[in-house]
Design a protein around this motif. Structure first.
Motif, PDB file in Angstrom:
ATOM      1  N   VAL A  48       0.870  -1.174   0.000  1.00  0.00           N
ATOM      2  CA  VAL A  48       0.000   0.000   0.000  1.00  0.00           C
ATOM      3  C   VAL A  48       0.902   1.217   0.000  1.00  0.00           C
ATOM      4  N   VAL A  49       0.748   2.032  -1.018  1.00  0.00           N
ATOM      5  CA  VAL A  49       1.563   3.234  -1.162  1.00  0.00           C
ATOM      6  C   VAL A  49       0.642   4.435  -1.048  1.00  0.00           C
ATOM      7  N   ARG A  50       1.025   5.383  -0.249  1.00  0.00           N
ATOM      8  CA  ARG A  50       0.212   6.594  -0.098  1.00  0.00           C
ATOM      9  C   ARG A  50       0.740   7.659  -1.059  1.00  0.00           C
ATOM     10  N   ASP A  51      -0.129   8.031  -1.993  1.00  0.00           N
ATOM     11  CA  ASP A  51       0.210   9.048  -2.979  1.00  0.00           C
ATOM     12  C   ASP A  51      -0.690  10.252  -2.711  1.00  0.00           C
ATOM     13  N   GLY A  52      -0.152  11.293  -2.087  1.00  0.00           N
ATOM     14  CA  GLY A  52      -0.949  12.460  -1.757  1.00  0.00           C
ATOM     15  C   GLY A  52      -2.016  12.163  -0.714  1.00  0.00           C
ATOM     16  N   GLY A  53      -1.731  11.187   0.168  1.00  0.00           N
ATOM     17  CA  GLY A  53      -2.674  10.849   1.218  1.00  0.00           C
ATOM     18  C   GLY A  53      -3.684   9.791   0.829  1.00  0.00           C
ATOM     19  N   MET A  54      -3.723   9.397  -0.448  1.00  0.00           N
ATOM     20  CA  MET A  54      -4.672   8.387  -0.907  1.00  0.00           C
ATOM     21  C   MET A  54      -3.975   7.025  -0.984  1.00  0.00           C
ATOM     22  N   PRO A  55      -4.555   5.987  -0.363  1.00  0.00           N
ATOM     23  CA  PRO A  55      -3.939   4.668  -0.460  1.00  0.00           C
ATOM     24  C   PRO A  55      -4.113   4.093  -1.861  1.00  0.00           C
ATOM     25  N   MET A  56      -3.046   3.479  -2.348  1.00  0.00           N
ATOM     26  CA  MET A  56      -3.059   2.850  -3.663  1.00  0.00           C
ATOM     27  C   MET A  56      -2.469   1.453  -3.527  1.00  0.00           C
ATOM     28  N   GLY A  57      -3.059   0.488  -4.210  1.00  0.00           N
ATOM     29  CA  GLY A  57      -2.496  -0.856  -4.217  1.00  0.00           C
ATOM     30  C   GLY A  57      -1.400  -0.958  -5.262  1.00  0.00           C
ATOM     31  N   GLN A  58      -0.312  -1.554  -4.910  1.00  0.00           N
ATOM     32  CA  GLN A  58       0.793  -1.723  -5.836  1.00  0.00           C
ATOM     33  C   GLN A  58       1.370  -3.112  -5.616  1.00  0.00           C
ATOM     34  N   THR A  59       1.611  -3.828  -6.688  1.00  0.00           N
ATOM     35  CA  THR A  59       2.193  -5.154  -6.594  1.00  0.00           C
ATOM     36  C   THR A  59       3.649  -5.074  -6.997  1.00  0.00           C
ATOM     37  N   THR A  60       4.506  -5.680  -6.192  1.00  0.00           N
ATOM     38  CA  THR A  60       5.930  -5.703  -6.508  1.00  0.00           C
ATOM     39  C   THR A  60       6.432  -7.132  -6.487  1.00  0.00           C
ATOM     40  N   ILE A  61       7.422  -7.406  -7.307  1.00  0.00           N
ATOM     41  CA  ILE A  61       8.072  -8.712  -7.293  1.00  0.00           C
ATOM     42  C   ILE A  61       9.144  -8.659  -6.218  1.00  0.00           C
ATOM     43  N   GLU A  62       9.033  -9.551  -5.247  1.00  0.00           N
ATOM     44  CA  GLU A  62       9.929  -9.545  -4.092  1.00  0.00           C
ATOM     45  C   GLU A  62      10.780 -10.798  -3.994  1.00  0.00           C
ATOM     46  N   GLY A  63      10.779 -11.620  -5.034  1.00  0.00           N
ATOM     47  CA  GLY A  63      11.576 -12.832  -5.012  1.00  0.00           C
ATOM     48  C   GLY A  63      11.209 -13.741  -6.165  1.00  0.00           C
ATOM     49  N   HIS A  64      11.673 -14.975  -6.088  1.00  0.00           N
ATOM     50  CA  HIS A  64      11.364 -15.945  -7.129  1.00  0.00           C
ATOM     51  C   HIS A  64      11.349 -17.358  -6.554  1.00  0.00           C
ATOM     52  N   ALA A  65      10.706 -18.258  -7.288  1.00  0.00           N
ATOM     53  CA  ALA A  65      10.628 -19.667  -6.903  1.00  0.00           C
ATOM     54  C   ALA A  65      11.087 -20.502  -8.089  1.00  0.00           C
ATOM     55  N   ALA A  66      11.796 -21.599  -7.790  1.00  0.00           N
ATOM     56  CA  ALA A  66      12.307 -22.476  -8.838  1.00  0.00           C
ATOM     57  C   ALA A  66      12.410 -23.894  -8.307  1.00  0.00           C
TER      58      ALA A  66
END
Length: 112
Positions: A48-66
């Motif tokens: 959750v990223v606050r942009d100007g006080g408004m919450p926004m959902g953001q997906t990030t790649i934080e790793g990998h599986a193999a």
């Protein structure tokens, strides 16, 4: 050393990875690619990223599986650490046959 974690089956076939306070996910299509074609797949995290006080959902790649080199386990690398789970346990959770399975921490400097 990282804490042990859990792989759990979620709605729509999403796989949830929980390690301590960190929560990640593997999308159903990515799990299929991992299991059927051996591709390395992303592990994602919702932020959750606050942009100007408004919450926004953001997906990030934080790793990998193999799948590991022996083909008998899945190795997950995240910001919280590296973990391993037997392939058969990963498959059972991915198919929804098991609700969850434990992840075992890898010793730093040892790859799977």
């Amino acid at each position: 050393m990282p804490e042990p974690g859990t792989l759990a089956y979620g709605s729509g076939g999403t796989l949830h990875v929980a390690v301590d306070a960190e929560h990640y996910r593997i999308e159903p299509e990515d799990a299929k690619h991992l299991l059927f074609s051996g591709r390395v797949v992303p592990i994602q995290q919702d932020c959750v990223v606050r942009d100007g006080g408004m919450p926004m959902g953001q997906t990030t790649i934080e790793g990998h599986a193999a799948v590991n080199c022996t083909g008998k386990a899945v190795v997950l690398h995240t910001r919280a650490g590296s973990f391993i789970i037997p392939l058969v346990s990963f498959q059972r959770v991915a198919r929804g046959e098991a609700a969850s399975a434990p992840l075992f921490p890898l010793i730093p400097g040892v790859t799977g």
